[in-house]
Design an enzyme around this catalytic site. Structure first.
Site, PDB file in Angstrom:
ATOM      1  CD  GLU A 116    -112.376   6.069 -10.824  1.00 47.66           C
ATOM      2  OE1 GLU A 116    -111.705   7.104 -10.943  1.00 47.66           O
ATOM      3  OE2 GLU A 116    -112.744   5.618  -9.728  1.00 47.66           O
ATOM      4  CB  CYS A 129    -111.724  -4.463  -9.311  1.00 51.57           C
ATOM      5  SG  CYS A 129    -113.206  -3.831  -8.488  1.00 51.57           S
ATOM      6  CB  CYS A 136    -123.692   2.723  -7.132  1.00 48.55           C
ATOM      7  SG  CYS A 136    -124.216   1.250  -6.230  1.00 48.55           S
ATOM      8  CB  CYS A 140    -123.287   1.304   0.632  1.00 50.23           C
ATOM      9  SG  CYS A 140    -124.217  -0.097  -0.030  1.00 50.23           S
ATOM     10  CB  CYS A 143    -119.602   2.626  -0.770  1.00 50.33           C
ATOM     11  SG  CYS A 143    -118.954   2.241  -2.404  1.00 50.33           S
ATOM     12  CB  CYS A 370    -112.326  -2.184  -1.276  1.00 52.69           C
ATOM     13  SG  CYS A 370    -113.982  -2.824  -1.081  1.00 52.69           S
TER      14      CYS A 370
END
Length: 394
Positions: A116, A129, A136, A140, A143, A370
Site C-alpha cells: 500500500e 508515504c 514487515c 511492533c 502497528c 500511520c
C-alpha cells in the site's frame, strides 16, 4: 561510530531479469547499471554515458514509457531498446480517496504480492508515504502492518515505481516543452514510512532514493526525503553516508521495558545503543535534526514522567518530537490517549525547548493513517486474543 557490515536477513528477493529471461526493466537501475545493460545490448562504450543521460531524462524527468517517443534517439536505436528493454511500473489495483483528500493505492508487484502507498496533500506540500517491503519483520505491537508476516524485500524499481505511478495519477509529469522546475510540485516530499523496515532493505532503498534525488530526473532534495527506522543501529551510519536524507526514528517509549514490548527490535539494540548511533547522524548527513516519532497509547507511554524522561534521553540531539495519536484498527490491543493527555505531554516537551507537533490523523476512513497499512491479499485475520498475546497483554 564506524560503519559496520550490512544487516542480512533470510528473505526472498526477486532478482532483476537476466537477458535470457526476457526484457530487462530499466526502472530502478542505477546509472552504472543502466550503462552496463546498454553496452551489453550493443551500445558502443564511447556513446554509453550520453545514452544513459538521454534515456534517464526521458524516464525520470518526462515520465515517458514508450521508447518510440524518445525522439532525440535514432530510430534504429529505439528499435534496439524496444527489443531488449521495458519501462514498467507496479500495477495499481485499487485507488481510494479519503474525505480529507488522502489517496491510498493498493499496488501489485512481481509475484502477485501487494503493498500500500499513501499520498497526503497539504496546503504547502504533498507527501508520499511509500513501502520498502511486502509485510514487515518487526511485529511492533501497536502497528497493523506489523501483524502481517514479512514476504520479501521490494526491488529498487518497485520502490521508485511507487513514486512514478503516483506522479502518473496526479498528472505531474511536465508538459512537453516546459522546464520541470516550472511545474507545481504536487508530490514534493517522500517518507519511507509505509510497509516494512527500510534499513532491512538498505541497498534497494538507497538506489531508489538516489534516483529520486537525481537532478536530471525527479530531482527531489534529500531534505525532502525522510527515512523512518525502528532502530536498525548498524545501518544508521550507512544511511547518513550513502543516502544523506532526513531520519525519523520510531521511538515510542522511554524505558527498555516498555519499548521491548512496543518495538521488539529494542531487545537487539536497546535505547542507549540507538541514541548513541543517532547522536552522530546530523553531523555525518548534514541534516538539521532527527525526528522522534512517538505514538500516544493510553496508560502505556503517555504519562508526564514519560515526557520528562524523553526530554532527558534526547538531550544534546538536534531533534523534534512528532506525537502521533494512535490510529486504531480492528483488534488493536491499545487505545488512543485523550486529547488533553496528548496536549499535556506536548507541553512538557515544548517547554523543554523541543518542537512537539501533534500529527493530525489523515485518511482514517480508508485505513490509510500511520500504522494502519496492510495489504488485502496478505491480511491474516487474527483474533483480539491472539494480538493481545503477541503484544504481551494477556
Amino acid at each position: 561510530m564506524t560503519a559496520t557490515a550490512p544487516i542480512t536477513q533470510d528473505l526472498i528477493t526477486i532478482p532483476r531479469k537476466l537477458p535470457e529471461d526476457g526484457l530487462i526493466n530499466l526502472v530502478g537501475l542505477t546509472r552504472n547499471q543502466l550503462r552496463d545493460v546498454l553496452i551489453a545490448a550493443g551500445t558502443p562504450e564511447k556513446q554509453a554515458k550520453m545514452r544513459v543521460g538521454q534515456i534517464w531524462q526521458w524516464i525520470y524527468q518526462k515520465g515517458v514509457r514508450d521508447f518510440d517517443a524518445m525522439t532525440n534517439l535514432a530510430k534504429d536505436y529505439r528499435v534496439m531498446l524496444a527489443g531488449n528493454f521495458e519501462i514498467t511500473l507496479p500495477e495499481v489495483v485499487t485507488r481510494q480517496l479519503s474525505e480529507d483528500g488522502t489517496r491510498k493505492y493498493l499496488v501489485r508487484i512481481s509475484g502477485g504480492h501487494e503493498v500500500e502507498v499513501v499520498y497526503i496533500p497539504e496546503e504547502s506540500r504533498g507527501t508520499l508515504c511509500i513501502s520498502s517491503q511486502v509485510g514487515c519483520t518487526l511485529t511492533c505491537s501497536f502497528c497493523h502492518t506489523g501483524t502481517q508476516k514479512l514476504v520479501r524485500n521490494l526491488t529498487a524499481g518497485e520502490i521508485i515505481g511507487q513514486v512514478m505511478l503516483v506522479r502518473d495519477d496526479l498528472g505531474e509529469w511536465p508538459e512537453p516543452g516546459r522546464n520541470p522546475k516550472d511545474e507545481t510540485r504536487l508530490l514534493s516530499n517522500i517518507v519511507l514510512m509505509g510497509m516494512g523496515e527500510p534499513l532491512y532493505n538498505f541497498e534497494n532503498v538507497r538506489d531508489a532514493m538516489k534516483i529520486a534525488m537525481d537532478p536530471e530526473g525527479i530531482s527531489l532534495s534529500r531534505r525532502r526525503i525522510t527515512l523512518s527506522t525502528s532502530g536498525v543501529v548498524p545501518e544508521i551510519f550507512r544511511t547518513a553516508e550513502e543516502i544523506g536524507c532526513l531520519l525519523a526514528v520510531s521511538f515510542h517509549a522511554t524505558t527498555d521495558e516498555v519499548r521491548d514490548r512496543l518495538v521488539p527490535i529494542n531487545k537487539r539494540w536497546n535505547i542507549a545503543e540507538l541514541l548513541e548511533a543517532l547522536r552522530t547522524y546530523p553531523e555525518v548527513s548534514n541534516s538539521e535534526r532527527i525526528t522522534f516519532e512517538y505514538v500516544m497509547l493510553k496508560d502505556v507511554n503517555d504519562s508526564d514522567d514519560d515526557a520528562r524522561r524523553l526530554v532527558q534521553l534526547i538531550k544534546g540531539i538536534p531533534a523534534k518530537i512528532n506525537l502521533i495519536p494512535f490510529n486504531e484498527w480492528p483488534g488493536a490491543p491499545y487505545q488512543r490517549s485523550s486529547n488533553n493527555r496528548i496536549r499535556a505531554f506536548a507541553d512538557i516537551i515544548y517547554k523543554a525547548g523541543y518542537a512537539s507537533p501533534i500529527r493530525t490523523p489523515r485518511g482514517e476512513d480508508i485505513m490509510a493513517a500511520c500504522g494502519q497499512l496492510k495489504s488485502a491479499t496478505e491480511r491474516a485475520r487474527k483474533s483480539k486474543k491472539q494480538i493481545d498475546a503477541e503484544a504481551g497483554l494477556s
